[in-house]
Motif scaffolding. Structure first.
Motif, PDB file in Angstrom:
ATOM      1  N   GLY A 122      36.317  38.803  10.685  1.00 22.99           N
ATOM      2  CA  GLY A 122      36.797  38.494   9.345  1.00 22.99           C
ATOM      3  C   GLY A 122      36.902  37.011   9.016  1.00 22.99           C
ATOM      4  N   GLY A 123      36.772  36.129  10.010  1.00 20.17           N
ATOM      5  CA  GLY A 123      36.956  34.700   9.751  1.00 20.17           C
ATOM      6  C   GLY A 123      35.929  34.178   8.767  1.00 20.17           C
ATOM      7  N   PHE A 124      36.392  33.471   7.724  1.00 21.90           N
ATOM      8  CA  PHE A 124      35.521  32.830   6.728  1.00 21.90           C
ATOM      9  C   PHE A 124      34.638  33.860   6.015  1.00 21.90           C
ATOM     10  N   ASP A 456      35.620  28.955  17.446  1.00 23.25           N
ATOM     11  CA  ASP A 456      36.818  29.172  16.628  1.00 23.25           C
ATOM     12  C   ASP A 456      37.468  27.840  16.307  1.00 23.25           C
ATOM     13  N   LEU A 457      38.591  27.896  15.602  1.00 23.34           N
ATOM     14  CA  LEU A 457      39.338  26.683  15.277  1.00 23.34           C
ATOM     15  C   LEU A 457      40.490  26.477  16.260  1.00 23.34           C
ATOM     16  N   PHE A 458      40.778  27.531  16.997  1.00 28.31           N
ATOM     17  CA  PHE A 458      41.899  27.496  17.944  1.00 28.31           C
ATOM     18  C   PHE A 458      41.513  28.211  19.240  1.00 28.31           C
ATOM     19  N   GLU A 477      36.678  21.173   5.459  1.00 29.42           N
ATOM     20  CA  GLU A 477      35.581  20.336   5.945  1.00 29.42           C
ATOM     21  C   GLU A 477      34.222  20.912   5.538  1.00 29.42           C
ATOM     22  N   ARG A 478      34.240  21.839   4.588  1.00 26.96           N
ATOM     23  CA  ARG A 478      33.010  22.560   4.210  1.00 26.96           C
ATOM     24  C   ARG A 478      32.876  22.709   2.700  1.00 26.96           C
ATOM     25  N   SER A 479      31.662  22.967   2.261  1.00 33.65           N
ATOM     26  CA  SER A 479      31.432  23.361   0.868  1.00 33.65           C
ATOM     27  C   SER A 479      30.810  24.749   0.874  1.00 33.65           C
ATOM     28  N   HIS A 506      30.131  22.796  11.731  1.00 32.77           N
ATOM     29  CA  HIS A 506      29.924  24.031  10.971  1.00 32.77           C
ATOM     30  C   HIS A 506      29.141  25.003  11.853  1.00 32.77           C
ATOM     31  N   ASP A 507      29.391  26.287  11.723  1.00 32.53           N
ATOM     32  CA  ASP A 507      28.655  27.278  12.519  1.00 32.53           C
ATOM     33  C   ASP A 507      27.143  27.187  12.286  1.00 32.53           C
ATOM     34  N   ILE A 508      26.763  26.776  11.083  1.00 35.23           N
ATOM     35  CA  ILE A 508      25.325  26.638  10.797  1.00 35.23           C
ATOM     36  C   ILE A 508      24.727  25.600  11.748  1.00 35.23           C
ATOM     37  N   ILE A 629      53.526  52.129  12.703  1.00 35.03           N
ATOM     38  CA  ILE A 629      52.557  51.633  11.732  1.00 35.03           C
ATOM     39  C   ILE A 629      52.466  50.109  11.886  1.00 35.03           C
ATOM     40  N   SER A 630      51.322  49.557  11.524  1.00 32.07           N
ATOM     41  CA  SER A 630      51.105  48.121  11.757  1.00 32.07           C
ATOM     42  C   SER A 630      50.496  47.476  10.517  1.00 32.07           C
ATOM     43  N   PRO A 631      51.334  47.303   9.479  1.00 35.55           N
ATOM     44  CA  PRO A 631      50.819  46.713   8.233  1.00 35.55           C
ATOM     45  C   PRO A 631      50.378  45.256   8.418  1.00 35.55           C
ATOM     46  N   HIS A 632      49.676  44.765   7.412  1.00 37.64           N
ATOM     47  CA  HIS A 632      49.205  43.382   7.458  1.00 37.64           C
ATOM     48  C   HIS A 632      50.366  42.435   7.140  1.00 37.64           C
ATOM     49  N   PRO A 633      50.339  41.252   7.750  1.00 37.21           N
ATOM     50  CA  PRO A 633      51.456  40.321   7.580  1.00 37.21           C
ATOM     51  C   PRO A 633      51.341  39.495   6.305  1.00 37.21           C
ATOM     52  N   VAL A 637      46.804  35.708   7.881  1.00 36.71           N
ATOM     53  CA  VAL A 637      45.671  36.594   7.626  1.00 36.71           C
ATOM     54  C   VAL A 637      45.349  37.146   9.007  1.00 36.71           C
ATOM     55  N   HIS A 638      45.769  38.343   9.257  1.00 39.33           N
ATOM     56  CA  HIS A 638      45.663  38.935  10.597  1.00 39.33           C
ATOM     57  C   HIS A 638      46.285  37.986  11.618  1.00 39.33           C
ATOM     58  N   SER A 639      45.412  37.426  12.507  1.00 39.78           N
ATOM     59  CA  SER A 639      45.957  36.530  13.528  1.00 39.78           C
ATOM     60  C   SER A 639      45.776  35.069  13.142  1.00 39.78           C
ATOM     61  N   GLU A 640      45.112  34.833  12.023  1.00 39.94           N
ATOM     62  CA  GLU A 640      44.931  33.448  11.571  1.00 39.94           C
ATOM     63  C   GLU A 640      46.243  32.908  11.025  1.00 39.94           C
ATOM     64  N   LEU A 641      46.492  31.620  11.201  1.00 43.34           N
ATOM     65  CA  LEU A 641      47.686  30.924  10.723  1.00 43.34           C
ATOM     66  C   LEU A 641      48.909  31.230  11.603  1.00 43.34           C
ATOM     67  N   VAL A 718      50.588  44.139  18.218  1.00 45.54           N
ATOM     68  CA  VAL A 718      50.625  45.604  18.051  1.00 45.54           C
ATOM     69  C   VAL A 718      49.518  46.329  18.775  1.00 45.54           C
ATOM     70  N   ASN A 719      48.362  45.675  18.874  1.00 47.16           N
ATOM     71  CA  ASN A 719      47.229  46.393  19.457  1.00 47.16           C
ATOM     72  C   ASN A 719      47.326  46.564  20.964  1.00 47.16           C
ATOM     73  N   THR A 720      48.350  45.962  21.564  1.00 36.53           N
ATOM     74  CA  THR A 720      48.646  46.275  22.962  1.00 36.53           C
ATOM     75  C   THR A 720      49.047  47.759  23.058  1.00 36.53           C
TER      76      THR A 720
HETATM   77  N1  LIG Z   1      46.901  47.440  14.546  1.00 36.86           N
HETATM   78  C1  LIG Z   1      46.148  46.985  13.555  1.00 36.86           C
HETATM   79  N2  LIG Z   1      45.083  46.224  13.849  1.00 36.86           N
HETATM   80  C2  LIG Z   1      44.292  45.761  12.856  1.00 36.86           C
HETATM   81  C3  LIG Z   1      44.573  46.069  11.500  1.00 36.86           C
HETATM   82  C4  LIG Z   1      45.701  46.873  11.213  1.00 36.86           C
HETATM   83  O1  LIG Z   1      45.985  47.187  10.042  1.00 36.86           O
HETATM   84  N3  LIG Z   1      46.472  47.300  12.262  1.00 36.86           N
HETATM   85  N4  LIG Z   1      43.734  45.607  10.510  1.00 36.86           N
HETATM   86  C5  LIG Z   1      42.339  45.419  10.847  1.00 36.86           C
HETATM   87  C6  LIG Z   1      41.630  44.713   9.769  1.00 36.86           C
HETATM   88  S1  LIG Z   1      41.743  45.379   8.193  1.00 36.86           S
HETATM   89  C7  LIG Z   1      40.847  43.648  10.000  1.00 36.86           C
HETATM   90  S2  LIG Z   1      39.865  43.040   8.711  1.00 36.86           S
HETATM   91  C8  LIG Z   1      40.749  43.045  11.362  1.00 36.86           C
HETATM   92  C9  LIG Z   1      40.570  41.546  11.389  1.00 36.86           C
HETATM   93  O2  LIG Z   1      40.176  41.180  12.674  1.00 36.86           O
HETATM   94  P1  LIG Z   1      39.648  39.705  12.989  1.00 36.86           P
HETATM   95  O3  LIG Z   1      38.510  39.360  12.116  1.00 36.86           O
HETATM   96  O4  LIG Z   1      39.466  39.623  14.464  1.00 36.86           O
HETATM   97  O5  LIG Z   1      40.958  38.875  12.569  1.00 36.86           O
HETATM   98  P2  LIG Z   1      41.328  37.377  12.306  1.00 36.86           P
HETATM   99  O6  LIG Z   1      42.649  37.187  12.943  1.00 36.86           O
HETATM  100  O7  LIG Z   1      41.222  37.097  10.865  1.00 36.86           O
HETATM  101  O8  LIG Z   1      40.274  36.538  13.130  1.00 36.86           O
HETATM  102  C10 LIG Z   1      39.364  35.681  12.543  1.00 36.86           C
HETATM  103  C11 LIG Z   1      39.092  34.506  13.488  1.00 36.86           C
HETATM  104  O9  LIG Z   1      38.044  33.722  12.935  1.00 36.86           O
HETATM  105  C12 LIG Z   1      38.371  32.355  13.062  1.00 36.86           C
HETATM  106  N5  LIG Z   1      37.619  31.619  12.024  1.00 36.86           N
HETATM  107  C13 LIG Z   1      37.974  31.383  10.742  1.00 36.86           C
HETATM  108  N6  LIG Z   1      37.014  30.721  10.091  1.00 36.86           N
HETATM  109  C14 LIG Z   1      36.003  30.536  10.964  1.00 36.86           C
HETATM  110  C15 LIG Z   1      34.723  29.905  10.878  1.00 36.86           C
HETATM  111  O10 LIG Z   1      34.309  29.405   9.849  1.00 36.86           O
HETATM  112  N7  LIG Z   1      33.956  29.922  12.000  1.00 36.86           N
HETATM  113  C16 LIG Z   1      34.370  30.486  13.169  1.00 36.86           C
HETATM  114  N8  LIG Z   1      33.549  30.453  14.209  1.00 36.86           N
HETATM  115  N9  LIG Z   1      35.591  31.080  13.275  1.00 36.86           N
HETATM  116  C17 LIG Z   1      36.382  31.105  12.197  1.00 36.86           C
HETATM  117  C18 LIG Z   1      39.871  32.310  12.900  1.00 36.86           C
HETATM  118  O11 LIG Z   1      40.431  31.128  13.441  1.00 36.86           O
HETATM  119  C19 LIG Z   1      40.293  33.590  13.637  1.00 36.86           C
HETATM  120  O12 LIG Z   1      40.535  33.335  14.992  1.00 36.86           O
HETATM  121  O13 LIG Z   1      41.945  43.374  12.100  1.00 36.86           O
HETATM  122  C20 LIG Z   1      42.110  44.764  12.221  1.00 36.86           C
HETATM  123  N10 LIG Z   1      43.186  45.042  13.150  1.00 36.86           N
END
Ligand SMILES: Nc1nc2c(c(=O)[nH]1)N[C@H]1C(S)=C(S)[C@@H](COP(=O)(O)OP(=O)(O)OC[C@H]3O[C@@H](n4cnc5c(=O)[nH]c(N)nc54)[C@H](O)[C@@H]3O)O[C@H]1N2
Ligand SMILES: Nc1nc2c(c(=O)[nH]1)N[C@H]1C(S)=C(S)[C@@H](COP(=O)(O)OP(=O)(O)OC[C@H]3O[C@@H](n4cnc5c(=O)[nH]c(N)nc54)[C@H](O)[C@@H]3O)O[C@H]1N2
Ligand SMILES: [Mo]
Length: 749
Positions: A122-124, A456-458, A477-479, A506-508, A629-633, A637-641, A718-720
């Motif tokens: 889901g990143g970017f 990644d960024l972290f 740092e991007r357009s 940039h990943d590109i 249940i494991s709603p979104h925070p 954004v998921h584990s970002e931030l 939660v996913n543990t």
């Molecule tokens: N238990 C439980 N688990 C869930 C969910 C739930 O409801 N419950 N929800 C699910 C859902 S809906 C989703 S969409 C997934 C998301 O799952 P992931 O996509 O794994 O989640 P993110 O934490 O957003 O991770 C994105 C990563 O991309 C990195 N990133 C951001 N921008 C860039 C970039 O430009 N380049 C690169 N290389 N990296 C970048 C960020 O730093 C981050 O580490 O999680 C799922 N997991």
């Protein structure tokens, strides 16, 4: 126009307008204050009057804390300690890419391209230059790769909308809620999970205008606190029982819109047979449903009557409850109720289906930089079949592993019945160790990989297992061009505000430099700035609306003028003959022939309530009596931030637990408790609250897996606890999970 033109001088402070590209339903317009090459302040939308502003969310307001976080990756790193421990040393880009290239060539020669695994993420994701596409290009040039199928996020809703409407674009412009008289939030909580930057605002306005708001949710959500006139708590995973009972009442009391059903749908009779009990001898009465979902029969009856007689009414389902073992049935049930009441394609109504996409603003996955042909590994696979239009997930899984068991494939390989033996993993834009089910097992899988790269960024929970970690640039740092999900309609423009921090790329660029090391001469190079404008020029969808590119870029946003809010399927309802639904029958398919042919009792052709594993009927409930249940925070954004302290303060990571369950276990608010099952143990602070029903706990997804020496996850991920499994419709079953909670430390296995 150049980058500089976009930046105006004023007391040495330059303003750069932009939008973020997080994988969240918002798309906040932002104004960066830049001084001496550094962002010193972030403001929100001030380009239009207050009434029409798209107010930035807390995450975007805190974005500076992420961009300049002390733990931000600055250089390529090489792992020096054991996998997972997190010990790395700085190396140069050249060293990193040389080592990766040598390893790729070795794996290809020894095991073939199928051993190279490339997951997406889901990143970017909400920008046009979705980074993973560049790695797809790279590995396609290199002879192919293996990947996975099944969107971890919305597969249940996608399957359901494809089945019933033949289209995922089921959303209305958010302002359309102002036309509704009754709004039912069926598992929708836009005050927490961004679901359009203007979603909550319009919901509040609709409520102030007089719309009644009813919420059906196991917990009294943040949105409920603000607008709900009635909260109907429900046992997780049982929504379809309640929906079937509402349908039963509507049919029995002849409140359904038969003319609408006759004209626009097929198969209602089959569904009717199910709800009145002709199909299986069980009438789906409110009393029947009450025993399953715990909602009092009278409440179900009242809501059914109210929904069927209040016009127009918007039933807002979402994706969360569909990310479960019964998956898409929930969205199908909602779509069917909407058709029964004639609320599809109507102002103030809602088509349901959980996705909420509106085509003008959504610009659905149209990455400009397309791969050079198909992935040879899949193209040449003996079991490959054409899957166009098929709703049979198993056919898609002939060449790809399901997303939520991708780590099982790494562990078990061909010997375990999986498709490929994976040796090399390239992880970018995801933190899948953390975000997919059964994190302890996921960690074992990553330990088993021969070689792993993470971009990644972290140093995320996933990155700790990588051999090489490469640093990516952030949105500042991007357009790029960015897409909002359901709101607007508007289009975003991301503008580079600062130079890359440290040695981030940039990943590109990363893909291009690695292509050079691999000797892939035909790999095309792109210049970010030029491609962005070209992208606009070549994308019909944006071009049609955005007439003045320079203004679009300068403002970071282009609002599309519309006479009235977008309404999904309006054309179909106004003139079906000339605008059929994209289903085989051209109508809304309440009964689906395509699904019937799959012939799986757990994937019925009409929406049905189905029992599942790890629900309250599962004997496992004796050992693990709580549904999790494991709603979104709201603060990530998921584990970002995750690292951002300002955001941690907004909503500390806590386990919601009802006072009845807490008392039984001697748990008080603030206690450090253990939540556990056979898959793992996490430690987390308890929050005792009446805002969640007894028998259910809620923990927000996305905090980082941090196992201690004993294997207890101190990060409270939660996913543990969740299972690595998927529903028959392909949904990742992350919301179906039984656990126990205790103050005492459970035995560590
Ligand atoms: N238990 C439980 N688990 C869930 C969910 C739930 O409801 N419950 N929800 C699910 C859902 S809906 C989703 S969409 C997934 C998301 O799952 P992931 O996509 O794994 O989640 P993110 O934490 O957003 O991770 C994105 C990563 O991309 C990195 N990133 C951001 N921008 C860039 C970039 O430009 N380049 C690169 N290389 N990296 C970048 C960020 O730093 C981050 O580490 O999680 C799922 N997991
Ligand atoms: N702030 C923020 N916004 C986000 C995201 C984020 O990480 N942070 N992620 C984005 C992404 S990728 C997605 S896919 C969407 C996610 O949107 P969803 O997946 O829909 O969101 P969830 O938070 O998982 O669940 C929504 C609600 O459903 C309720 N619920 C859980 N189980 C049940 C059930 O069985 N029945 C009923 N009726 N209700 C139930 C929960 O209590 C919660 O309030 O959000 C997007 N927006
Ligand atoms: Mo998602």
């Amino acid at each position: 126009m150049t980058e500089q033109d976009n930046i105006q001088d004023k007391d040495e402070i330059k303003y750069v307008r932009t939008t973020s590209a997080f994988d969240c339903g918002g798309r906040c317009p932002l104004k960066f204050h830049v001084k001496d090459g550094k962002i010193i302040r972030v403001e929100g939308d001030d380009l239009v009057d207050e009434e029409n502003q798209l107010r930035a969310c807390p995450k975007c307001r805190a974005i500076r804390q992420e961009i300049y976080h002390p733990e931000r990756l600055l250089y390529p790193l090489k792992r020096v300690g054991p996998k997972g421990e997190g010990k790395f040393k700085r190396i140069s880009w050249d060293e990193a890419l040389d080592e990766i290239a040598a390893k790729l060539i070795e794996v290809k020669e020894k095991y073939g391209n199928e051993a190279i695994f490339l997951p997406t993420g889901g990143g970017f994701l909400s920008a046009y230059h979705f980074p993973v596409v560049n790695y797809i290009r790279l590995f396609t040039h290199f002879g192919g790769f293996s990947t996975h199928h099944g969107n971890v996020s919305s597969e249940g809703a996608v399957w359901a909308t494809q089945t019933q409407y033949g289209s995922p674009f089921v959303g209305h412009g958010r302002e359309d809620m102002l036309n509704s008289k009754l709004i039912i939030l069926w598992g929708w909580d836009p005050a927490r999970m961004n679901s359009g930057t203007d979603a909550l605002y319009n919901l509040v306005k609709a409520h102030e205008k007089g719309a009644k708001v009813v919420s059906i949710n196991p917990r009294y959500s943040d949105t409920d606190v603000i607008v709900a006139d009635q909260w109907i708590p429900i046992i997780p995973g049982t929504d379809v029982a309640m929906m079937a009972a509402m349908a039963n009442v509507i049919v029995k009391e002849n409140l359904h819109n038969q003319a609408f059903l006759d004209k626009y749908t097929v198969g209602f009779d089959k569904f009717k047979e199910y709800v009145i009990g002709q199909e299986d001898g069980v009438e789906k009465t409110p009393e029947w449903a009450e025993k399953i979902c715990s909602v009092p029969a009278e409440t179900i009856r009242d809501l059914a009557r109210e929904y069927a007689t209040t016009k127009p009414a918007a039933l807002m389902d979402c994706q969360g409850p569909a990310r479960s073992a019964m998956g898409g049935q929930y969205n199908r049930g909602a779509m069917t109720l909407s058709a029964m009441t004639g609320n599809v394609g109507r102002k103030g109504g809602a088509a349901c289906g959980g996705l909420m996409g509106i085509p003008t603003a959504h610009m659905f996955f149209g990455p400009f930089i397309v791969p050079p042909g198909r992935n040879p590994v899949e193209e040449n696979h003996p079991n490959r079949v054409s899957v166009r239009g098929s709703l049979d997930v198993e056919l898609r899984l002939r060449t790809r592993v399901h997303t939520n068991v991708m780590f099982d494939q790494i562990i078990e390989g061909k010997e375990g019945g999986y498709l490929y033996d994976i040796k090399f993993g390239w992880f970018a834009c995801n933190n899948f160790l953390n975000q997919l089910g059964n994190t302890n097992r996921n960690a074992e899988a990553l330990k088993k990989l021969d070689y792993m790269v993470c971009v990644d960024l972290f140093i995320t929970a996933t990155a700790r297992y990588a051999d090489i970690v490469l640093p990516a640039t952030s949105m500042a740092e991007r357009s790029d061009l960015t897409r909002p999900w359901p709101s607007g309609p508007y289009f975003g423009h991301m503008n580079k505000a600062i130079e890359p921090i440290g040695e981030c790329k940039h990943d590109i660029t990363i893909a291009e430099e690695l292509a050079a090391k691999l000797g892939l001469e035909k790999f095309r190079h792109y210049e970010e700035d030029k491609t962005v404008k070209k992208l606009w020029r070549n994308t019909v969808d944006i071009k049609k609306h955005v007439k003045d590119y320079n203004k679009y870029k300068e403002d970071g946003i282009w609002r599309v003028e519309t006479d009235e809010p977008y309404v999904a399927f309006k054309k179909q309802i106004e003139d079906l003959e000339n605008n059929p639904f994209k289903t085989p029958s051209g109508k809304i398919e309440i009964f689906s022939e395509r699904v019937a042919k799959i012939n799986n009792p757990n994937l019925p052709p009409i929406p049905k309530y189905l029992k599942t594993w790890e629900d309250r009927n599962d004997p496992l409930i004796k050992k693990y009596p709580l549904q999790m249940i494991s709603p979104h925070p709201k603060n990530r954004v998921h584990s970002e931030l995750y690292h951002v302290e300002w955001l941690k303060e907004i909503d500390p990571h806590r386990c919601w637990i009802n006072s009845i369950d807490a008392e039984l276990r001697g748990i008080k608010s603030g206690d450090l408790i253990y939540v556990h099952n056979d898959r793992g143990i996490i430690s987390i602070e308890a929050w005792v609250t009446e805002r969640i029903i007894p028998g259910v706990i809620a923990i927000h997804e996305g905090t980082w897996y941090t196992p201690d020496e004993e294997g207890i996850d101190r990060g409270g991920c939660v996913n543990t606890l969740t299972k690595n499994a998927y529903a028959p419709c392909g949904a990742a079953a992350l919301k179906t999970c039984l656990v126990q909670a205790s103050k005492e430390k459970p035995e560590v296995k």
